[in-house]
Design an enzyme around this catalytic site. Structure first.
Site, PDB file in Angstrom:
ATOM      1  N   HIS A 169      43.782  35.040  48.727  1.00 59.32           N
ATOM      2  CA  HIS A 169      43.434  34.429  47.138  1.00 59.32           C
ATOM      3  C   HIS A 169      42.711  33.110  46.799  1.00 59.32           C
ATOM      4  CE1 HIS A 169      42.759  31.042  50.245  1.00 59.32           C
ATOM      5  NE2 HIS A 169      43.052  29.880  49.581  1.00 59.32           N
ATOM      6  N   CYS A 170      41.607  34.048  46.653  1.00 61.00           N
ATOM      7  CA  CYS A 170      40.136  33.631  46.366  1.00 61.00           C
ATOM      8  C   CYS A 170      39.706  34.781  45.833  1.00 61.00           C
ATOM      9  CB  CYS A 170      39.450  32.745  47.987  1.00 61.00           C
ATOM     10  SG  CYS A 170      39.767  31.426  48.076  1.00 61.00           S
ATOM     11  N   ILE A 171      39.063  35.494  45.967  1.00 58.81           N
ATOM     12  CA  ILE A 171      38.152  36.343  45.487  1.00 58.81           C
ATOM     13  C   ILE A 171      38.764  37.489  44.945  1.00 58.81           C
ATOM     14  CG2 ILE A 171      36.648  38.292  45.890  1.00 58.81           C
ATOM     15  CD1 ILE A 171      35.519  37.020  48.812  1.00 58.81           C
TER      16      ILE A 171
END
Length: 422
Positions: A264-266
């Site tokens: 869900h981040c990078i």
């Protein structure tokens, strides 16, 4: 002026009980705080109540201690945030298929929190977002309600640093407030869950911190994938080279190549920065190139698989391919953005017969088709094993029985003579 109430963080509401919100709620409960866990999904709350949430064993045990307690309430009624002295917003902030930030969940959560805000509350946004969002979604609407931020209510931004599958207790937290009083109130809350707080001068500085953290990771992952391909062309072991470079005590941080980036981040966070700067007619060409390279990586893996099969005299059409591990990282059952899904879809598009094995995932849906996890028997009747995600504690020596192994993790298998990608 609204009557001011004293600081009270004995009760905290966590809005959004996903991969960030649930561990946050558990950490607060362990610190003795009464927790109100809010989520719009009854299904998600059911998963938590029945103990089926994806957690490490320590968090799972902690959750079991608090479930059913009057001091750990799970609800879809966001109005209950009005009974809490502190509110932490932990909702997802993905990007859509056009790589544009999807702020729907964040906007709805912030609007609900603002609507039910009461004097004395400390409100902390942790969801990754663009610079200026906390001011736009919380500070200004609270002011429009007649609540003076820094006097009546206290607003801060502290980027989440939950790392699914890894311990999160000792990770420092960055915090920036709308005012100094806001920052100090938020720090008092966060000190219940970590031993190290780093203060920054503003909401915007804290928001930009998160964007820098994950953009830095994205650029370096794209680079190390490129370097790994160069090493493969020169018949060099990229892991040996990374380990050697990592002996330098300064000026180097090891990153490792792989099949792509999930979670869900990078895959998402740098696009918030790129999106905001495009609006300002500014560019970040290095970041843009890195994100393009990350997006293309799964297709490069399929191209390598196709080449590996061709080298063994097998066309990709009709070839049987086993994907080993489909979660986006080891030790979690999270499939969000997993490169494995795109790799499998691309293999199927080329008419390969695709199976997968993963102890954490029973089934996946690819191109509208449900695939079930298979057991690897003594008779490995596949033309290619494509290693995508591995648990370092698991023995993968059985891969040596395969005629061809494409190890996208660079070092999982123990059959180097049969590895196409090492």
């Amino acid at each position: 002026m609204t009557a001011r109430r004293g600081s009270d963080i004995s009760t905290a509401a966590v809005v959004g009980m996903g991969y960030v919100g649930l561990p946050t709620a558990i950490a607060l409960a362990e610190a003795g705080v009464t927790v109100i866990g809010c989520d719009t999904s009854e299904d998600r709350l059911s998963v938590i109540k029945t103990g089926r949430a994806d957690l490490l064993d320590p968090d799972r045990q902690s959750l079991q201690r608090h479930l059913g307690s009057k001091s750990f309430v799970l609800t879809t009624n966001v109005a209950m945030t009005a009974t809490a002295g502190a509110v932490i917003i932990c909702v997802p902030t993905p990007v859509d298929r056009h790589l544009v930030p999807d702020l729907g969940a964040l906007s709805e959560a912030c609007s609900s929190v603002v609507r039910h805000a009461v004097p004395g509350q400390t409100i902390v946004l942790t969801s990754t977002t663009y610079v200026g969002c906390t001011r736009q979604f919380l500070v200004e609407p609270l002011g429009a309600r007649g609540l003076e931020v820094g006097t009546d209510v206290f607003v801060a931004f502290s980027p989440e640093r939950i790392d699914p599958g890894n311990d999160h207790e000792v990770v420092p937290r960055v915090v920036g407030g709308a005012t100094d009083a806001c920052r100090h109130r938020a720090a008092q809350l966060l000190e219940m869950t970590t031993t190290n707080i780093h203060h920054v001068s503003s909401l915007e500085a804290a928001e930009a911190t998160k964007l820098l953290e994950n953009t830095f990771r994205a650029v370096n992952i794209a680079f190390v994938n490129e370097f790994a391909d160069a090493c493969d062309d020169m018949q060099l072991d990229v892991l040996e080279i990374i380990r050697a470079a990592a002996t330098k005590p300064y000026g180097f941080m090891p990153f490792y190549p792989g099949p792509g980036v999930g979670g869900h981040c990078i895959p998402c966070d740098p696009h918030y920065l790129l999106w905001q700067l495009r609006e300002r007619r500014a560019q970040l060409p290095l970041t843009e190139a890195a994100m393009t390279a990350i997006a293309l990586r799964p297709r490069q893996v399929v191209a390598r698989a196709r080449g590996a099969l061709a080298a063994s005299g097998r066309a990709i059409a009709g070839a049987r391919v086993l994907v080993v591990g489909v979660t986006y990282k080891p030790r979690v059952s999270d499939l969000r953005g997993s490169p494995a899904l795109e790799i499998m879809a691309e293999l199927i598009r080329h008419d390969a017969c695709v199976d997968f094995t993963d102890p954490l995932v029973n089934a996946v849906t690819v191109n509208g088709r449900e695939l079930l996890s298979v057991s690897v028997s003594d008779n490995c009747d596949w033309d290619l094993a494509l290693v995508h995600t591995v648990d370092p504690a698991t023995d993968y020596s059985w891969l040596s029985r395969f005629p061809t192994v494409l190890d996208t993790t660079f070092g999982a298998a123990r059959a180097p003579a049969r590895l196409v990608l090492r």
